[in-house]
Design an enzyme around this catalytic site. Structure first.
Site, PDB file in Angstrom:
ATOM      1  N   GLU A  47       0.842  -1.192   0.000  1.00 28.44           N
ATOM      2  CA  GLU A  47       0.000   0.000   0.000  1.00 28.44           C
ATOM      3  C   GLU A  47       0.880   1.245   0.000  1.00 28.44           C
ATOM      4  O   GLU A  47       1.895   1.310   0.695  1.00 28.44           O
ATOM      5  CB  GLU A  47      -0.896  -0.008   1.246  1.00 28.44           C
ATOM      6  CG  GLU A  47      -1.865   1.166   1.324  1.00 28.44           C
ATOM      7  CD  GLU A  47      -2.756   1.121   2.551  1.00 28.44           C
ATOM      8  OE1 GLU A  47      -3.860   1.694   2.485  1.00 28.44           O
ATOM      9  OE2 GLU A  47      -2.366   0.501   3.560  1.00 28.44           O
ATOM     10  N   LYS A 116      -9.795   1.433  -2.648  1.00 34.71           N
ATOM     11  CA  LYS A 116     -10.046   0.962  -1.293  1.00 34.71           C
ATOM     12  C   LYS A 116     -11.481   1.288  -0.886  1.00 34.71           C
ATOM     13  O   LYS A 116     -11.905   2.451  -0.920  1.00 34.71           O
ATOM     14  CB  LYS A 116      -9.057   1.628  -0.338  1.00 34.71           C
ATOM     15  CG  LYS A 116      -9.068   1.112   1.088  1.00 34.71           C
ATOM     16  CD  LYS A 116      -7.918   1.783   1.852  1.00 34.71           C
ATOM     17  CE  LYS A 116      -7.714   1.214   3.232  1.00 34.71           C
ATOM     18  NZ  LYS A 116      -6.526   1.828   3.878  1.00 34.71           N
ATOM     19  N   CYS A 157      -5.652  -3.105   2.610  1.00 36.35           N
ATOM     20  CA  CYS A 157      -5.478  -2.885   4.044  1.00 36.35           C
ATOM     21  C   CYS A 157      -6.775  -3.099   4.836  1.00 36.35           C
ATOM     22  O   CYS A 157      -7.152  -4.236   5.093  1.00 36.35           O
ATOM     23  CB  CYS A 157      -4.883  -1.504   4.289  1.00 36.35           C
ATOM     24  SG  CYS A 157      -4.061  -1.353   5.896  1.00 36.35           S
TER      25      CYS A 157
END
Length: 285
Positions: A47, A116, A157
């Site tokens: 990331e 995301k 994440c």
């Protein structure tokens, strides 16, 4: 139509990310080449591989796609004849910012883009407070792509904390889930491995997580420990916190073997449970 191979090698690049975008891109290209030389067919970055992680950095380092960072990924994929999963970068589009992963095939073509979905907004008193939503906008879709080896699903994440997302990927035929992530020194020791093993075991597939290397001088300190977990819930490859390339063999046949041994995915779950309204019972609110 793709002809599937049962085994392939993946490499997770736990990159040391600094403040110079050009240095980050050059270092990523170097390690992608190293990973390809080591036999990897799929190479994944962490990331925010081109930028320090932090809300104050996102607007400064953000790019449109295509842009310099994604052009570098495309070039590296083509030059090394590998699939490149570009971790994530801060993306700018129409005045909005996203945390975005792009994927390139061995011809250098863009084949997937994941924004995301679940933004990292947490408050652990006395330890860490972080609000991605102060700057970033969320994505709103599942993202998966086909390879000659298997279908691969993407999260970034905080996405790993949402089991429904992983289940939907499994139901759509994914055998491997990739989560570029930057867990911190509070949540990393407590939850990083646990979440990986949970998502892998629940869905009987491989899970790989790719962190930046730890920089103790950074404003946000990453945990590291990039890892691959098998469908049996075992950690089959990992590292510590320094810059490293982590290799693992992904055996797609083993996914099917585990699912045959413990056939939870053969059950039609929506037909198994009766949901009753218990709100009228005493003691239930």
């Amino acid at each position: 139509m793709l002809t599937m191979a049962s085994k392939f090698r993946i490499a997770l690049v736990q990159l040391a990310v600094g403040v110079s975008k050009s240095d980050n891109l050059a270092r990523a290209a170097k390690l992608i080449k190293e990973a390809a030389s080591g036999g990897a067919r799929v190479v994944a970055l962490p990331e925010c591989f081109n930028s320090p992680y932090g809300t104050k950095y996102f607007p400064e380092y953000a790019e449109a796609i295509p842009g310099p960072s994604t052009d570098a990924l495309s070039k590296a994929a083509k030059e090394n004849n590998v699939f490149v999963v570009g971790g994530s970068i801060p993306e700018e589009e129409n005045g909005n910012y996203y945390n975005t992963c792009t994927v390139y095939n061995p011809e250098g073509s863009l084949i997937a883009k994941h924004r995301k979905v679940h933004l990292f907004d947490i408050d652990v008193p006395g330890k860490i407070t972080f609000q991605e939503s102060e700057v970033l906008s969320p994505g709103n879709q599942l993202t998966f792509f086909n390879t000659p080896f298997c279908k691969i699903g993407l999260g970034i994440c905080y996405d790993i904390r949402f089991p429904e997302m992983a289940l939907l990927y499994a139901q759509r035929g994914c055998k491997l889930l990739l989560y570029p992530g930057a867990f911190n020194m509070t949540t990393g020791p407590a939850h990083w491995e646990l979440l990986q093993r949970g998502r892998a075991l629940d869905n009987q597939l491989y899970v790989a997580t790719i962190s930046p290397a730890r920089d103790d001088k950074a404003s946000y300190v990453a945990w590291g420990h990039s890892s691959v977990v098998s469908p049996w819930g075992e950690v089959v490859a990992t590292t510590e916190h320094q810059e490293a390339v982590v290799y693992a063999e992904i055996d797609v046949d083993y996914v099917m073997e585990v699912r045959q041994q413990i056939p939870v995915h053969s059950q039609k779950r929506e037909d198994m449970y009766r949901v009753e309204d218990l709100s009228d019972l005493d003691g239930v609110e």
